[in-house]
Design a protein around this motif. Structure first.
Motif, mmCIF file in Angstrom:
data_model
loop_
_atom_site.group_PDB
_atom_site.id
_atom_site.type_symbol
_atom_site.label_atom_id
_atom_site.label_comp_id
_atom_site.label_asym_id
_atom_site.label_seq_id
_atom_site.Cartn_x
_atom_site.Cartn_y
_atom_site.Cartn_z
ATOM 1 N N GLU A 120 0.878 -1.174 0.000
ATOM 2 C CA GLU A 120 0.000 0.000 0.000
ATOM 3 C C GLU A 120 0.912 1.220 0.000
ATOM 4 O O GLU A 120 1.785 1.342 0.850
ATOM 5 C CB GLU A 120 -0.868 -0.040 1.263
ATOM 6 N N LEU A 174 1.185 5.305 0.170
ATOM 7 C CA LEU A 174 0.549 6.596 0.444
ATOM 8 C C LEU A 174 1.407 7.670 -0.209
ATOM 9 O O LEU A 174 2.627 7.672 -0.043
ATOM 10 C CB LEU A 174 0.453 6.853 1.949
ATOM 11 N N SER A 177 -3.868 6.928 -1.824
ATOM 12 C CA SER A 177 -3.602 5.635 -1.184
ATOM 13 C C SER A 177 -3.962 4.532 -2.159
ATOM 14 O O SER A 177 -5.112 4.432 -2.579
ATOM 15 C CB SER A 177 -4.458 5.528 0.077
ATOM 16 N N THR A 178 -2.993 3.719 -2.507
ATOM 17 C CA THR A 178 -3.223 2.687 -3.522
ATOM 18 C C THR A 178 -2.462 1.413 -3.202
ATOM 19 O O THR A 178 -1.324 1.471 -2.734
ATOM 20 C CB THR A 178 -2.778 3.208 -4.906
ATOM 21 N N VAL A 179 -3.113 0.289 -3.472
ATOM 22 C CA VAL A 179 -2.452 -1.008 -3.324
ATOM 23 C C VAL A 179 -1.895 -1.413 -4.689
ATOM 24 O O VAL A 179 -2.647 -1.535 -5.658
ATOM 25 C CB VAL A 179 -3.437 -2.076 -2.808
ATOM 26 N N ILE A 201 4.984 3.473 2.883
ATOM 27 C CA ILE A 201 4.875 2.184 2.206
ATOM 28 C C ILE A 201 4.496 1.182 3.285
ATOM 29 O O ILE A 201 5.176 1.091 4.308
ATOM 30 C CB ILE A 201 6.229 1.771 1.583
ATOM 31 N N LYS A 202 3.404 0.474 3.059
ATOM 32 C CA LYS A 202 2.972 -0.541 4.034
ATOM 33 C C LYS A 202 2.774 -1.857 3.301
ATOM 34 O O LYS A 202 2.259 -1.866 2.178
ATOM 35 C CB LYS A 202 1.620 -0.155 4.674
ATOM 36 N N PRO A 203 3.099 -2.968 3.946
ATOM 37 C CA PRO A 203 2.799 -4.255 3.311
ATOM 38 C C PRO A 203 1.288 -4.474 3.330
ATOM 39 O O PRO A 203 0.616 -4.117 4.310
ATOM 40 C CB PRO A 203 3.508 -5.256 4.229
ATOM 41 N N TYR A 204 0.758 -5.033 2.262
ATOM 42 C CA TYR A 204 -0.671 -5.334 2.255
ATOM 43 C C TYR A 204 -0.894 -6.681 2.934
ATOM 44 O O TYR A 204 -0.303 -7.678 2.546
ATOM 45 C CB TYR A 204 -1.231 -5.385 0.827
#
Lengths: 155, 155
Positions: free
Chosen positions: A52, A54, A97-99, A126-129
């Motif tokens: 994900e 941002l 915000s996009t995966v 940056i986040k892990p989905y």
């Protein structure tokens, strides 16, 4: 009260112009600043299929930000919707915000597919989905949203 | 380069203390500032079942922010992971992102279920959740993430 953010990196994208649809064809890389981040800041991210992202819609001038309702994409066939009932970029705080699909990680650089941010876009996070962050319960959305999204990723 | 954000509202939550799990039991409201937003800023949001809430982890002191890798939740059974390979709150820019169930919209106030933000948390954005923003393609994640999330929403 103000919240001050600093970009953790910038998007290098095959898309340079602002255009709405067909994002899944785009390939993007994000390089974190080696002067700020430890070399292991992305350690283990490659075990996830998606991330994900941002990011900051920095091409939107502040005087173009909407705090009210408008027709999505100016299309009068679609109902007037509050700025927080749509995902358009002219929004307060201008955060997207996009995966996206994670293609590769190399040190402090990651490559993704299908990120709807143009070249040069500042990245905030940056986040892990994780599957558990999907909506819990059945998803419902209005017809206009389904129509608007029809060619968004691929036409 | 700095990006300055302003909260669009704050979370009023049934959870006042910082605690990791069992978030689906919490009920929250977010009231937008009537002095800033037009009364139709949430118009049409009720046609969506879920909303994505971006918020600021304001209880994390800046000196607690990680720019490297660590064991998620300090658990040594789980591999050391870069801060951008986990969703922990001690992250650069301290932004959280969660999809919550929308319960009701009343003017400039919305009520949600299962938002993992404590009472008083500043809100940066509200976006409608659209099915098309789910990951495209199969999702893969490491075992530690599945274990960590086991009791996150409900135990």
């Amino acid at each position: 009260m103000e919240i001050v953010c600093k970009p953790i990196g910038h998007v290098s994208s095959s898309r340079r112009e602002l255009r709405d649809d067909d994002w899944d064809r785009e390939s993007s890389t994000i390089a974190l600043d080696a002067g700020v981040f430890s070399s292991d800041a992305l350690l283990g991210l490659e075990d996830f299929s998606h991330v994900e992202i941002l990011f900051h819609f920095d091409r939107v001038p502040t005087d173009a930000i909407t705090t009210a309702a408008r027709h999505p994409r100016g299309n009068k066939d679609w109902p007037k919707s509050g700025i927080f009932a749509q995902r358009g970029k002219n929004r307060p705080n201008r955060i997207g915000s996009t995966v996206a699909r994670l293609v590769a990680v190399d040190g402090l650089t990651l490559e993704v597919r299908g990120l709807d941010a143009v070249d040069g876009t500042p990245v905030l996070d940056i986040k892990p989905y994780m599957l558990e962050f999907a909506p819990r319960g059945a998803v419902r959305q209005p017809q206009w949203a389904t129509e608007l999204m029809q060619g968004y990723w691929s036409s």
